[in-house]
Each structure stands twice: as C-alpha cells, then as structure tokens.
Design a protein around this motif. Structure first.
Motif, PDB file in Angstrom:
ATOM      1  N   GLY A   1       4.410   3.072  -5.065  1.00  0.00           N
ATOM      2  CA  GLY A   1       3.067   2.978  -4.497  1.00  0.00           C
ATOM      3  C   GLY A   1       2.050   3.836  -5.225  1.00  0.00           C
ATOM      4  O   GLY A   1       1.018   4.197  -4.664  1.00  0.00           O
ATOM      5  N   SER A   2       2.336   4.170  -6.488  1.00  0.00           N
ATOM      6  CA  SER A   2       1.442   5.048  -7.245  1.00  0.00           C
ATOM      7  C   SER A   2       0.218   4.299  -7.763  1.00  0.00           C
ATOM      8  O   SER A   2       0.334   3.219  -8.328  1.00  0.00           O
ATOM      9  N   THR A   3      -0.935   4.911  -7.587  1.00  0.00           N
ATOM     10  CA  THR A   3      -2.174   4.370  -8.143  1.00  0.00           C
ATOM     11  C   THR A   3      -2.269   4.790  -9.610  1.00  0.00           C
ATOM     12  O   THR A   3      -1.447   5.557 -10.109  1.00  0.00           O
ATOM     13  N   ILE A   4      -3.297   4.310 -10.288  1.00  0.00           N
ATOM     14  CA  ILE A   4      -3.514   4.706 -11.681  1.00  0.00           C
ATOM     15  C   ILE A   4      -3.744   6.216 -11.773  1.00  0.00           C
ATOM     16  O   ILE A   4      -3.223   6.877 -12.674  1.00  0.00           O
ATOM     17  N   THR A   5      -4.497   6.771 -10.831  1.00  0.00           N
ATOM     18  CA  THR A   5      -4.753   8.219 -10.846  1.00  0.00           C
ATOM     19  C   THR A   5      -3.472   9.002 -10.588  1.00  0.00           C
ATOM     20  O   THR A   5      -3.241  10.058 -11.186  1.00  0.00           O
ATOM     21  N   MET A   6      -2.624   8.502  -9.705  1.00  0.00           N
ATOM     22  CA  MET A   6      -1.343   9.154  -9.430  1.00  0.00           C
ATOM     23  C   MET A   6      -0.420   9.077 -10.651  1.00  0.00           C
ATOM     24  O   MET A   6       0.310  10.028 -10.957  1.00  0.00           O
TER      25      MET A   6
ATOM     26  N   GLY B   1      -8.097   7.810  -5.007  1.00  0.00           N
ATOM     27  CA  GLY B   1      -6.988   8.366  -5.768  1.00  0.00           C
ATOM     28  C   GLY B   1      -5.649   7.987  -5.182  1.00  0.00           C
ATOM     29  O   GLY B   1      -4.629   7.954  -5.866  1.00  0.00           O
ATOM     30  N   VAL B   2      -5.664   7.712  -3.877  1.00  0.00           N
ATOM     31  CA  VAL B   2      -4.471   7.261  -3.163  1.00  0.00           C
ATOM     32  C   VAL B   2      -4.844   5.991  -2.426  1.00  0.00           C
ATOM     33  O   VAL B   2      -5.862   5.941  -1.739  1.00  0.00           O
ATOM     34  N   ASP B   3      -4.022   4.960  -2.573  1.00  0.00           N
ATOM     35  CA  ASP B   3      -4.278   3.681  -1.920  1.00  0.00           C
ATOM     36  C   ASP B   3      -3.422   3.613  -0.651  1.00  0.00           C
ATOM     37  O   ASP B   3      -2.217   3.397  -0.735  1.00  0.00           O
ATOM     38  N   PRO B   4      -4.019   3.807   0.539  1.00  0.00           N
ATOM     39  CA  PRO B   4      -3.241   3.814   1.783  1.00  0.00           C
ATOM     40  C   PRO B   4      -2.440   2.529   1.994  1.00  0.00           C
ATOM     41  O   PRO B   4      -1.311   2.571   2.485  1.00  0.00           O
ATOM     42  N   ILE B   5      -3.028   1.396   1.614  1.00  0.00           N
ATOM     43  CA  ILE B   5      -2.354   0.113   1.803  1.00  0.00           C
ATOM     44  C   ILE B   5      -1.116   0.028   0.911  1.00  0.00           C
ATOM     45  O   ILE B   5      -0.013  -0.287   1.371  1.00  0.00           O
ATOM     46  N   GLY B   6      -1.301   0.315  -0.365  1.00  0.00           N
ATOM     47  CA  GLY B   6      -0.186   0.257  -1.305  1.00  0.00           C
ATOM     48  C   GLY B   6       0.896   1.280  -0.993  1.00  0.00           C
ATOM     49  O   GLY B   6       2.091   0.986  -1.079  1.00  0.00           O
ATOM     50  N   LEU B   7       0.477   2.486  -0.593  1.00  0.00           N
ATOM     51  CA  LEU B   7       1.439   3.545  -0.289  1.00  0.00           C
ATOM     52  C   LEU B   7       2.243   3.212   0.963  1.00  0.00           C
ATOM     53  O   LEU B   7       3.463   3.416   1.002  1.00  0.00           O
ATOM     54  N   SER B   8       1.562   2.676   1.980  1.00  0.00           N
ATOM     55  CA  SER B   8       2.247   2.293   3.225  1.00  0.00           C
ATOM     56  C   SER B   8       3.264   1.187   2.967  1.00  0.00           C
ATOM     57  O   SER B   8       4.378   1.214   3.497  1.00  0.00           O
ATOM     58  N   ARG B   9       2.863   0.222   2.147  1.00  0.00           N
ATOM     59  CA  ARG B   9       3.780  -0.867   1.812  1.00  0.00           C
ATOM     60  C   ARG B   9       5.001  -0.349   1.057  1.00  0.00           C
ATOM     61  O   ARG B   9       6.136  -0.756   1.322  1.00  0.00           O
ATOM     62  N   ALA B  10       4.776   0.579   0.138  1.00  0.00           N
ATOM     63  CA  ALA B  10       5.878   1.146  -0.642  1.00  0.00           C
ATOM     64  C   ALA B  10       6.844   1.924   0.251  1.00  0.00           C
ATOM     65  O   ALA B  10       8.067   1.815   0.108  1.00  0.00           O
ATOM     66  N   ILE B  11       6.289   2.705   1.186  1.00  0.00           N
ATOM     67  CA  ILE B  11       7.129   3.476   2.104  1.00  0.00           C
ATOM     68  C   ILE B  11       7.960   2.542   2.974  1.00  0.00           C
ATOM     69  O   ILE B  11       9.150   2.780   3.213  1.00  0.00           O
TER      70      ILE B  11
END
Length: 270
Positions: free
Chosen positions: A124-129, A101-111
């Motif tokens: 960094g939002s996933t489809i579920t987010m 539900g949360v992609d650590p890689i994508g979220l870290s890159r976005a931050i």
C-alpha cells in the motif's frame, strides 16, 4: 374472606413512571460518553498525522537528502516527456496528486489483503512512501519499517512540492541490474539518455516498460525476460488508457512499438 385482585395495569404504570427518570439519566450519560468518544477519536485522527509527520524528522538523513540532486545522472522532470512520469503515477499511485503522502484507501485495502492472506502481501505504499523507503530505510517487511515509512512520507510532503517529490522518486528508485534512477536506467536498457529530445527521446512504449519495473525490477526486466516485460508493459499502458492519460490509439501504437534493448555484449563492453 375474599381479596380483591390488585389491578396490574396501575402497578405497571407506577413502575414505569418510577423507572423513567433512571432511563433518561442513563440515556443522557450514554450520549455524553458517545460525544466524548467521538471528540477523542476526532482529536486522535487530527493529531496522529501531525505527530507522525514531526516524528519523520528523526529518520530523515539530511545528508542523503541533499545528495540526491547532486548525482551526475540526475534528470529533471521538465527534461523528460510528460508521459514518462505519468506512466509511473498511473501504475504506482494514481491518487498521488491528491493524497498527503499516505493514501488511506490504498493502505486500508493493503491491510485488509494482508490480514486475509495472513502474510505481508501488499504494501500500500504511495510514491512518497517508496521515496522514503529508497532513501532512508530497508526493504524489511515489518510493521516498524512501515510506520517509519509513513512518518517520513508525511514529513517529505510538508517540505516539498508534488513535482519535486516525483522528480526525486524517479531519480532514486531501483530499476534492476544495479541501476538506480531513470538517468541510469534509460542508457542501460535503451542506449540513450533520459533527457534527450526529438527522435532520441524516451518513447511512450519505453516509458511504460520503465514504469513496470518498480513492482519487480528483476522479474520484469526486458533483459532477462522479454515476454514478461511486454506483458507488464501492456498492463501499464492499459492503466494509462483507463485513467485517460492516453487514448486507445496511443495505447495500441505503444504496444506495437519496436523497442530496441541494448545487446548484452555491447552493454558488457562499456
């Protein structure tokens, strides 16, 4: 009277010998502290998602959730060609099937990008987010909303299968011009239904154009700016090819496909 020099080497040896137990004790203490710190970090890493997922229940409106599938324009995933949903996954969240539900890689890159730019640039939002935000939250770019988004996404992933989540996502996201969900978007843009088959089915080129819209529904609208819409469509098709969802020949054919957009006059007459 002559004094004999004191042999420094021996005194040094005695000093080092006396210091060794203290050094060893300090070393043992630091090792214990490191082990405790590691255990605390591990426990936090394990418990944080569980706590967040539980907290997600607070922000879920059960009535809105139940109403999603009752919409007259709701389209089931099995009623559409596979390349429709694959286009969205490829461009919006290619690790959708793997993350919780949360992609650590994508979220870290976005931050990292946000910190570097000093502004909220990437979400960094996933489809579920995105599903969580569209159903229960606003588009305010705040840390509070992002935490809620994560919590709700983790909870939704516990309740539903990936297929169910993807189906709901396609039926609630905004496609521009006041149209929500693929069941409203396909007739508006292409003058057909999302669940039609045969020659009337949504084509790969149309699917890629639809998948380009969540990033900027008005900006990439083929009604407002055809050239920009085509450019974004090519980005989607290239990404699908890169991920081996489609091959090069399919990508090329889709790029040159003749897509008919519903004329403005005809749309206004409806």
């Amino acid at each position: 009277m002559n004094h004999l020099p004191i042999p420094l080497g021996r005194n040094t040896d005695l000093y080092e010998a006396a210091s060794m137990p203290k050094i060893k004790k300090l070393g043992v203490r630091w090792k214990k502290r490191l082990r405790i710190s590691f255990l605390v970090i591990m426990m936090a890493a394990i418990l944080a998602p569980l706590v967040l997922a539980w907290t997600g229940n607070i922000w879920i409106d059960e009535n809105k959730l139940a109403a999603v599938q009752q919409s007259n324009s709701y389209v089931k995933l099995d009623e559409m060609p596979d390349y429709v949903w694959k286009a969205f996954v490829a461009i919006e969240d290619h690790r959708f099937m793997q993350h919780p539900g949360v992609d650590p890689i994508g979220l870290s890159r976005a931050i990292w990008v946000d910190v570097k730019e000093g502004a909220y640039v990437q979400g960094g939002s996933t489809i579920t987010m995105q599903l969580a935000r569209n159903l229960f939250l606003t588009n305010d770019k705040t840390m509070t909303r992002k935490v809620k988004e994560v919590a709700i996404a983790l909870q939704l992933e516990q309740r539903y299968s990936k297929k169910e989540l993807l189906e709901m996502y396609l039926n609630v996201i905004y496609f521009g011009h006041g149209k929500y969900g693929i069941g409203e978007a396909v007739p508006f843009y292409f003058g057909k239904k999302a669940n039609e088959t045969g020659n009337r089915a949504v084509t790969l080129g149309e699917a890629a154009m639809l998948a380009s819209l969540p990033k900027g529904p008005e900006r990439y609208s083929p009604v407002k700016n055809w050239d920009r819409a085509k450019q974004r469509q090519e980005v989607v098709l290239n990404r699908m090819n890169e991920l081996a969802v489609i091959d090069q020949s399919e990508s090329t054919l889709a790029k040159h496909e003749q897509i008919s957009i519903v004329p403005t006059a005809k749309r206004a007459a409806k």
